[in-house]
Design a protein around this motif. Structure first.
Motif, PDB file in Angstrom:
ATOM      1  N   PRO A   1       8.522  11.640   3.130  1.00  0.00           N
ATOM      2  CA  PRO A   1       8.714  11.028   1.708  1.00  0.00           C
ATOM      3  C   PRO A   1       7.409  10.806   1.071  1.00  0.00           C
ATOM      4  CG  PRO A   1       9.669   9.552   3.238  1.00  0.00           C
ATOM      5  CD  PRO A   1       9.062  10.789   3.965  1.00  0.00           C
ATOM      6  N   GLY A   2       7.202  11.175  -0.253  1.00  0.00           N
ATOM      7  CA  GLY A   2       6.100  10.462  -1.050  1.00  0.00           C
ATOM      8  C   GLY A   2       5.246  11.605  -1.420  1.00  0.00           C
ATOM      9  N   ASP A   3       4.130  11.446  -2.411  1.00  0.00           N
ATOM     10  CA  ASP A   3       3.314  12.525  -2.789  1.00  0.00           C
ATOM     11  C   ASP A   3       2.430  12.933  -1.650  1.00  0.00           C
ATOM     12  OD1 ASP A   3       1.245  13.818  -4.097  1.00  0.00           O
ATOM     13  OD2 ASP A   3       1.477  12.588  -5.796  1.00  0.00           O
ATOM     14  N   PRO A   4       2.312  14.441  -1.548  1.00  0.00           N
ATOM     15  CA  PRO A   4       1.729  14.667  -0.285  1.00  0.00           C
ATOM     16  C   PRO A   4       0.219  14.576  -0.612  1.00  0.00           C
ATOM     17  CG  PRO A   4       3.458  16.494  -1.073  1.00  0.00           C
ATOM     18  CD  PRO A   4       3.506  15.223  -1.844  1.00  0.00           C
ATOM     19  N   GLU A   5      -0.374  14.756  -1.845  1.00  0.00           N
ATOM     20  CA  GLU A   5      -1.607  14.376  -1.865  1.00  0.00           C
ATOM     21  C   GLU A   5      -2.234  13.150  -1.841  1.00  0.00           C
ATOM     22  OE1 GLU A   5      -4.151  16.931  -2.627  1.00  0.00           O
ATOM     23  OE2 GLU A   5      -2.357  18.287  -2.157  1.00  0.00           O
ATOM     24  N   VAL A   6      -1.236  12.294  -1.977  1.00  0.00           N
ATOM     25  CA  VAL A   6      -1.720  10.919  -2.070  1.00  0.00           C
ATOM     26  C   VAL A   6      -1.746  10.397  -0.380  1.00  0.00           C
ATOM     27  CG1 VAL A   6      -0.796   8.467  -2.245  1.00  0.00           C
ATOM     28  CG2 VAL A   6      -0.833  10.135  -4.070  1.00  0.00           C
ATOM     29  N   LYS A   7      -0.765  11.209   0.268  1.00  0.00           N
ATOM     30  CA  LYS A   7      -0.527  10.702   1.668  1.00  0.00           C
ATOM     31  C   LYS A   7      -1.796  11.333   2.389  1.00  0.00           C
ATOM     32  CE  LYS A   7       4.352   9.881   2.382  1.00  0.00           C
ATOM     33  NZ  LYS A   7       3.756   8.529   2.887  1.00  0.00           N
ATOM     34  N   ARG A   8      -2.006  12.589   2.214  1.00  0.00           N
ATOM     35  CA  ARG A   8      -3.588  13.119   2.724  1.00  0.00           C
ATOM     36  C   ARG A   8      -4.454  12.449   2.504  1.00  0.00           C
ATOM     37  NH1 ARG A   8      -4.279  18.834   4.158  1.00  0.00           N
ATOM     38  NH2 ARG A   8      -6.367  18.578   3.282  1.00  0.00           N
ATOM     39  N   ALA A   9      -4.776  12.033   1.229  1.00  0.00           N
ATOM     40  CA  ALA A   9      -5.931  10.996   0.902  1.00  0.00           C
ATOM     41  C   ALA A   9      -6.000   9.941   1.719  1.00  0.00           C
ATOM     42  CB  ALA A   9      -5.766  10.695  -0.703  1.00  0.00           C
ATOM     43  N   GLU A  10      -4.619   9.168   1.865  1.00  0.00           N
ATOM     44  CA  GLU A  10      -4.594   8.062   2.652  1.00  0.00           C
ATOM     45  C   GLU A  10      -4.961   8.070   4.221  1.00  0.00           C
ATOM     46  OE1 GLU A  10      -0.574   6.690   2.064  1.00  0.00           O
ATOM     47  OE2 GLU A  10      -1.141   5.436   0.137  1.00  0.00           O
ATOM     48  N   LEU A  11      -4.619   9.294   4.750  1.00  0.00           N
ATOM     49  CA  LEU A  11      -5.016   9.663   6.176  1.00  0.00           C
ATOM     50  C   LEU A  11      -6.320  10.007   6.131  1.00  0.00           C
ATOM     51  CD1 LEU A  11      -1.742  12.001   6.545  1.00  0.00           C
ATOM     52  CD2 LEU A  11      -2.296   9.728   7.893  1.00  0.00           C
ATOM     53  N   LEU A  12      -6.965  10.771   5.193  1.00  0.00           N
ATOM     54  CA  LEU A  12      -8.487  10.797   5.316  1.00  0.00           C
ATOM     55  C   LEU A  12      -9.175   9.545   5.249  1.00  0.00           C
ATOM     56  CD1 LEU A  12      -8.772  14.082   3.100  1.00  0.00           C
ATOM     57  CD2 LEU A  12      -8.848  13.955   5.491  1.00  0.00           C
ATOM     58  N   LYS A  13      -8.540   8.787   4.543  1.00  0.00           N
ATOM     59  CA  LYS A  13      -9.346   7.587   4.396  1.00  0.00           C
ATOM     60  C   LYS A  13      -9.259   6.413   5.538  1.00  0.00           C
ATOM     61  CE  LYS A  13      -9.509   3.069   1.488  1.00  0.00           C
ATOM     62  NZ  LYS A  13      -8.893   2.479   0.364  1.00  0.00           N
ATOM     63  N   ALA A  14      -8.062   6.711   6.153  1.00  0.00           N
ATOM     64  CA  ALA A  14      -8.073   6.173   7.645  1.00  0.00           C
ATOM     65  C   ALA A  14      -8.774   6.513   8.751  1.00  0.00           C
ATOM     66  CB  ALA A  14      -6.471   6.286   7.814  1.00  0.00           C
ATOM     67  N   ALA A  15      -8.904   8.095   8.744  1.00  0.00           N
ATOM     68  CA  ALA A  15      -9.874   8.561   9.475  1.00  0.00           C
ATOM     69  C   ALA A  15     -11.219   8.224   9.195  1.00  0.00           C
ATOM     70  CB  ALA A  15      -9.691  10.078   9.440  1.00  0.00           C
ATOM     71  N   THR A  16     -11.668   8.185   8.098  1.00  0.00           N
ATOM     72  CA  THR A  16     -12.899   7.586   7.569  1.00  0.00           C
ATOM     73  C   THR A  16     -13.257   6.177   8.269  1.00  0.00           C
ATOM     74  OG1 THR A  16     -13.147   8.980   5.708  1.00  0.00           O
ATOM     75  CG2 THR A  16     -14.841   7.061   5.802  1.00  0.00           C
ATOM     76  N   SER A  17     -12.303   5.503   8.092  1.00  0.00           N
ATOM     77  CA  SER A  17     -12.489   3.919   8.718  1.00  0.00           C
ATOM     78  C   SER A  17     -12.486   4.015  10.062  1.00  0.00           C
ATOM     79  CB  SER A  17     -11.195   3.105   8.064  1.00  0.00           C
ATOM     80  OG  SER A  17     -11.298   1.609   8.449  1.00  0.00           O
ATOM     81  N   VAL A  18     -11.815   4.723  10.891  1.00  0.00           N
ATOM     82  CA  VAL A  18     -11.741   4.705  12.263  1.00  0.00           C
ATOM     83  C   VAL A  18     -13.033   5.034  12.840  1.00  0.00           C
ATOM     84  CG1 VAL A  18     -10.604   5.726  14.477  1.00  0.00           C
ATOM     85  CG2 VAL A  18      -9.218   4.893  12.644  1.00  0.00           C
ATOM     86  N   ILE A  19     -13.570   6.144  12.259  1.00  0.00           N
ATOM     87  CA  ILE A  19     -14.952   6.933  12.702  1.00  0.00           C
ATOM     88  C   ILE A  19     -15.945   5.990  12.210  1.00  0.00           C
ATOM     89  CG2 ILE A  19     -16.671   8.797  12.268  1.00  0.00           C
ATOM     90  CD1 ILE A  19     -14.186  10.674  11.935  1.00  0.00           C
ATOM     91  N   ALA A  20     -16.108   5.366  11.210  1.00  0.00           N
ATOM     92  CA  ALA A  20     -17.308   4.533  10.773  1.00  0.00           C
ATOM     93  C   ALA A  20     -17.013   3.362  11.826  1.00  0.00           C
ATOM     94  CB  ALA A  20     -17.021   3.984   9.463  1.00  0.00           C
TER      95      ALA A  20
END
Length: 219
Positions: free
Chosen positions: A25-44
């Motif tokens: 559930p939820g906006d797919p684009e928002v969820k994708r953006a949140e997952l990419l942000k989380a991936a950025t944080s983990v890698i950094a």
């Protein structure tokens, strides 16, 4: 269930790929953006090798199944992440290209790479990994080539106006300035205190002085 057991037995969180039971559930684009942000944080913070789908899901507050709905595996997630990073470059280029002012491009570029503490650590981490990942390397080469092409066109326009030295081809100047900027960006995460707003202005001024027309050089 079998996939889950295999993942637990191997100890690899990325092997555990729950079946997709429809869109979360939820906006797919928002969820994708949140997952990419989380991936950025983990890698950094932890590096590329530690960026498993499970850790990305935990950082975003999602289940691993929700991650695999949008990204089938880690490779797909990382490719999407690097594309999103270069989208920011492209937006910057589109904003400045019509102005053809090399100072403006340099200033925007430095603001982008030093204004976000996670931007360049992630870019450099993935660039190092791209040496052993042909798909990631292909994305870097394709997207970075556009940045250099625009750089070259802006420098060529400056040469035509007489504001940029023309004793060196514009494409060579573009390579030199790109390498210089990349070097600053690589140092920024290690020495952020050196890159104060006033020093950034001085660095830009020094770069512009290096490409200024050489006195006495015939046009």
């Amino acid at each position: 269930m079998l996939k889950k057991q295999i993942g637990q037995a191997s100890g690899n969180g990325d092997t555990e790929l729950p079946s997709r039971r429809g869109r979360p559930p939820g906006d797919p684009e928002v969820k994708r953006a949140e997952l990419l942000k989380a991936a950025t944080s983990v890698i950094a913070q932890e590096g590329y090798a530690s960026a498993s789908l499970r850790k990305v899901a935990q950082r975003a507050g999602y289940t691993t199944g929700a991650v695999t709905y949008y990204f089938a595996n880690k490779e797909e997630l990382i490719l999407a992440l690097i594309e999103s990073r270069f989208d920011r470059y492209d937006a910057m280029i589109d904003d400045i290209q019509a102005d053809t002012a090399i100072e403006g491009l340099f200033e925007r570029w430095l603001r982008l790479t030093t204004g976000d503490p996670e931007f360049w650590p992630v870019m450099s981490e993935l660039l190092a990994h791209a040496r052993h990942d042909p798909k990631l390397a292909a994305v870097y080469k394709q997207r970075y080539a556009r940045f250099r092409d625009v750089y070259t066109s802006i420098l060529a326009a400056g040469q035509a106006r007489g504001t940029v030295r023309d004793d060196i081809p514009a494409d060579l100047l573009a390579d030199q300035l790109s390498a210089m900027g990349d070097g600053w960006a690589l140092l920024f995460p290690l020495e952020p205190e050196r890159f104060t707003p006033s020093r950034v202005k001085e660095l830009v001024a020094a770069a512009i002085a290096l490409i200024a027309p050489v006195p006495g050089t015939p046009r």
